[in-house]
Structure formats: structure tokens, C-alpha cells
Design an enzyme around this catalytic site. Structure first.
Site, short mmCIF file in Angstrom:
data_model
loop_
_atom_site.label_atom_id
_atom_site.label_comp_id
_atom_site.label_asym_id
_atom_site.label_seq_id
_atom_site.Cartn_x
_atom_site.Cartn_y
_atom_site.Cartn_z
CG ASP A 1 54.71 102.53 10.96
OD1 ASP A 1 53.91 102.87 11.85
OD2 ASP A 1 55.93 102.78 11.00
CE LYS B 1 59.84 102.36 -5.14
NZ LYS B 1 59.56 103.73 -5.61
CE1 TYR C 1 57.10 97.83 10.07
CE2 TYR C 1 56.75 97.69 12.44
CZ TYR C 1 56.79 98.43 11.27
OH TYR C 1 56.52 99.77 11.33
CG ASP D 1 57.20 106.42 -5.34
OD1 ASP D 1 56.27 105.66 -5.65
OD2 ASP D 1 58.20 106.57 -6.07
C1 IPM Z 1 52.61 101.76 15.24
C2 IPM Z 1 54.03 101.90 15.76
C3 IPM Z 1 54.69 100.54 15.83
C4 IPM Z 1 54.77 100.00 14.41
C5 IPM Z 1 56.08 100.51 16.50
C6 IPM Z 1 56.09 101.18 17.83
C7 IPM Z 1 56.57 99.10 16.62
O1 IPM Z 1 54.76 102.81 14.98
O2 IPM Z 1 51.82 101.05 15.89
O3 IPM Z 1 52.29 102.37 14.23
O4 IPM Z 1 55.68 100.37 13.67
O5 IPM Z 1 53.88 99.20 14.07
MN MN Z 2 53.51 103.90 13.56
#
Ligand code: IPM
Ligand code: MN
Ligand code: NAD
Length: 360
Positions: free
Chosen positions: A246, A189, A143, A222
Site C-alpha cells: 500500500d 521487514k 489488514y 525501509d
Molecule cells: C488502497 C487503499 C485501501 C488500502 C484503503 C482505502 C482500505 O489505500 O487501495 O490502496 O489500504 O488497501
Molecule cells: Mn492505498
């Protein structure tokens, strides 16, 4: 002793304002029964802030969040902002908020008590009794890793982890496990990714160094996705990187029945942040149909972190009792009730709790 909590409220976009309003209603109802004042101050964030100020995370919102006791967020994003320059998207504002607060540890619990197992997407016999928490690294990994580039011919992101980032999230996972059933599955992974190989090395080192009382195992992501569906009760704490967490947390919401019920707390920094796992659900916006449970339970996590465990427990009990009585929103039952009716039902449960419970 009387306590006042300064809460920076960021309703955001889509269903964010609806679900945070519901949570606020329930939290205020409980606060009135204990010696607690919730001092809410609302600030623009996400797409709403872009429309008002040109920025998803305005400086004034940043300053307010950093000086509050807690930040309470609804959700951000929506199609009307999807084609903006990436630096000005609502999602970029959310990442900047997490980074600004230093909130590197995202706890996403998933509980399926027997009384609510029938709400699951999976057979009740498989999910009943599930009680797991995803400990998601939140301010590193792919990210945030640089370089990053997007041209018409080529695009790339960088999944970078520093040893110290892995160490600190591993410690949170082990400490969380100590307060629970004492088991951590670290998900990576490492058969393919260099960042995952460092992840596994550092998790093992931190475990050997100070947490050998906790049971540690490793699983490729996975396989983990499959095992969460096949045998969710086998998990206690799932420790994982930003992107994997996520994905696995949205997947885990099927155990409980809807993404609309999963709360989260983002801890470890200057100010804790509380937000539902779900997004802004644009197609539900303004229809009074969104499930407010994720936001309400995020409120319970806020109260727990503010040392108000009785208030937090009462919120959880009242949500569970409302759902178990058959009152729920349409994501869980096609015959379900609107958001405001459900919220009022939770508030009525709070009213029925005897005073003695609050003085425990
Ligand atoms: C979450 C969301 C966010 C993330 C996005 C909107 C940036 O999906 O809070 O899970 O990926 O962290
Ligand atoms: Mn999310
Ligand atoms: P989403 O979480 O908004 O919705 C996914 C699915 O779950 C949809 O079918 C939606 O109707 C349902 N859902 C979500 N919350 C619900 C609730 N409270 N009650 C009932 N049903 C609910 O994810 P998406 O559709 O992929 O993304 C929509 C927007 O939200 C995008 O702009 C995305 O970037 C953003 N987003 C924001 C956050 C956040 O603010 N933390 C998280 C995820 C996605």
C-alpha cells in the site's frame, strides 16, 4: 469472435464517479471498434451505499460482483464517514469486497516511458524507462489479522501471515516476472517482524522449488522505499505484503508524476477487480479536475485480463499519446485541462487509430 463482458460498476465516493465515467467512455469507444460489448451494471458501494442502505457493501452488490465477469471500482471514503463505527466504514466495505472476491494478488504497474519522464516529480534522467510492478498481497496481513482492539488506553493490530498465503502470492510474483524481465525483489521487514521472517522463508522455498530461472533478491522495506526513489529502473517485480505494498505503491506514483495515473488489478479469485491506486480525493470532488488516467488504465488491465489485448494496448497507446501531446489534468500541469476535456482527447486518439490496428 464476438464477446460480451458483464462489468459490475462500483463508482463509489468522491472522484470515483467522475473517473469511472471517464474510463467507461474510453472503454466503450474502443469496444465499438472491436467485436466487444461491455454490459455495465452499476451498484452502490462505499459511503454512497452507507447513505442509501446503511451498509458499505450491501448483499445485493456482493451478489452482483460475484456473478459478473469483472468488477470495476472508482474509489471510496471521505470525511463524512470517517467517524462511523469501524465495521461500517467505507474502507471496511472495500476490504470485504476484496475478501469476498478472493482477490489476493494486487498488481500495481508503474511505467515511465521516455516521452512522459518530464511529468515525474524526480529528474527525468533518473526515472526515464522505469517499468516496475508492485505485486501486493491483498487479503491477508495486518489488514485482516486478529485479534484487533482499540480502547482509550490501548490499541493493537495483528500482522499474521499463513504459509499458504505467502506461497500463492510468491507464485504470482514469479510468474509475473517470467513474463517480464525475470527479476523479483521481495520486500519485507525480516530483521524485526516474525511474519516477515516466515515470508522470506516461504518465498525462498517457492523460488528454489519451481522458479530458479527467476532472479530473486530480498530487501528491507525501509531500504526499498529509498531505492525506489534513488534507482527506480533497477526494479522489475516488487513482491510484498499488504501494508508495505500500500505504502510503496503510493510512493512509486511520484515516479510517474501523480497518484492519478496508477492503475491496479486485483486477481486470483472468482472475479477480477480493477481499481485506481488512488482514493476518493474529497477536495477534488465535483470540480471536473480529477485525473482519470488511473481509472482508464485500470480499464486497460480489465481488457487484458478478459483476453482483449488489442483493445487494452490501444487504450494505453492513446493515453500515452494524449499526455505526450501536452494535454493533461492539473495534477500534472498547473495549466492543465479539465477531466472531461482530457477524456475527450483520449477518445479522439482512439478515433484516429486505423481499423487495421484493431484486426491485428
Ligand atoms: C488502497 C487503499 C485501501 C488500502 C484503503 C482505502 C482500505 O489505500 O487501495 O490502496 O489500504 O488497501
Ligand atoms: Mn492505498
Ligand atoms: P487520495 O488517494 O484520495 O488522495 C491523495 C492525494 O492524491 C491528494 O492530494 C489527491 O488530491 C491526489 N489525487 C488522488 N487521486 C487523484 C486523481 N485521480 N487526480 C488528481 N489528484 C489525485 O488519498 P487520501 O486523501 O489519503 O484519502 C482520501 C479518502 O480516500 C480516504 O477516505 C481514504 O480512506 C480513501 N481511499 C480510498 C481508496 C480506494 O478506494 N481504493 C484508496 C486510497 C484512499
Amino acid at each position: 469472435m464476438s464477446q460480451t463482458l458483464q462489468i459490475a460498476l462500483l463508482p463509489g465516493d468522491g472522484i470515483g464517479p467522475e473517473v469511472t465515467a471517464a474510463a467507461r467512455r474510453v472503454m466503450d469507444r474502443v469496444a465499438a471498434r472491436v467485436d466487444l460489448t461491455l454490459a455495465w451494471e452499476e451498484y452502490p458501494f462505499g459511503g454512497a451505499a452507507i447513505d442509501a442502505t446503511g451498509q458499505p457493501f450491501p448483499e445485493s452488490t456482493r451478489a452482483a460482483c460475484q456473478s459478473a465477469d469483472a468488477v470495476f471500482l472508482g474509489a471510496i471514503g471521505g470525511p463524512q464517514w470517517d467517524n462511523l463505527d469501524p465495521a461500517r466504514r467505507p474502507e471496511t466495505g472495500l476490504l470485504a469486497l476484496r475478501k469476498a472476491l478472493g482477490a489476493f494478488a494486487n498488481l500495481r504497474p508503474v511505467q515511465v516511458p521516455e516521452s512522459l519522464a518530464h511529468l515525474s516529480v524526480l529528474p527525468p534522467s533518473r526515472v526515464s524507462g522505469t517499468d516496475l510492478v508492485v505485486v501486493r498481497e491483498l487479503t491477508g496481513g495486518i489488514y485482516f489479522g486478529l485479534p484487533r482492539q482499540h480502547t482509550p488506553e490501548e490499541a493493537f493490530d495483528t500482522m499474521r501471515y499463513y504459509a499458504w498465503e505467502i506461497d500463492r502470492i510468491a507464485r504470482v510474483a514469479f510468474e509475473t516476472a517470467r513474463m517480464r524481465r525475470g527479476r523479483v525483489v521481495s520486500v519485507d521487514k525480516a530483521n524485526v517482524l516474525a511474519s516477515s521472517r516466515l515470508w522470506r522463508e516461504r518465498v525462498i522455498e517457492r523460488h528454489t522449488e519451481a522458479f530458479s530461472d527467476v532472479e530473486l533478491s530480498h530487501m528491507y522495506v525501509d531500504n526499498a522505499a529509498m531505492q525506489i526513489v534513488r534507482d527506480p529502473r533497477s526494479f522489475d517485480v516488487i513482491l510484498t505484503a499488504n501494508l508495505f505494498g500500500d505504502i510503496l505503491s503510493d510512493l512509486s506514483s511520484t515516479l510517474a508524476g501523480s497518484l492519478g495515473v496508477l492503475p491496479s488489478a486485483s486477481l486470483g479469485g472468482t472475479t477480477p477487480l480493477f481499481e485506481p491506486v488512488h482514493g476518493s480525493a474529497p477536495e477534488l470532488t465535483g470540480r471536473n479536475v480529477a485525473n482519470p488516467v488511473a481509472a482508464i488504465l485500470s480499464g486497460a488491465m480489465l481488457l487484458d485480463s478478459a483476453n482483449q489485448p488489442v483493445a487494452a494496448r490501444i487504450i494505453r497507446t492513446c493515453v500515452d499519446a494524449t499526455l505526450a501531446s501536452g494535454c493533461m489534468t492539473v495534477d500534472l500541469d498547473p495549466q492543465g485541462v479539465p477531466t472531461d476535456i482530457f477524456t475527450e482527447a483520449v477518445c479522439r486518439e482512439v478515433d484516429h487509430i486505423p481499423d487495421s490496428t484493431f484486426t491485428d
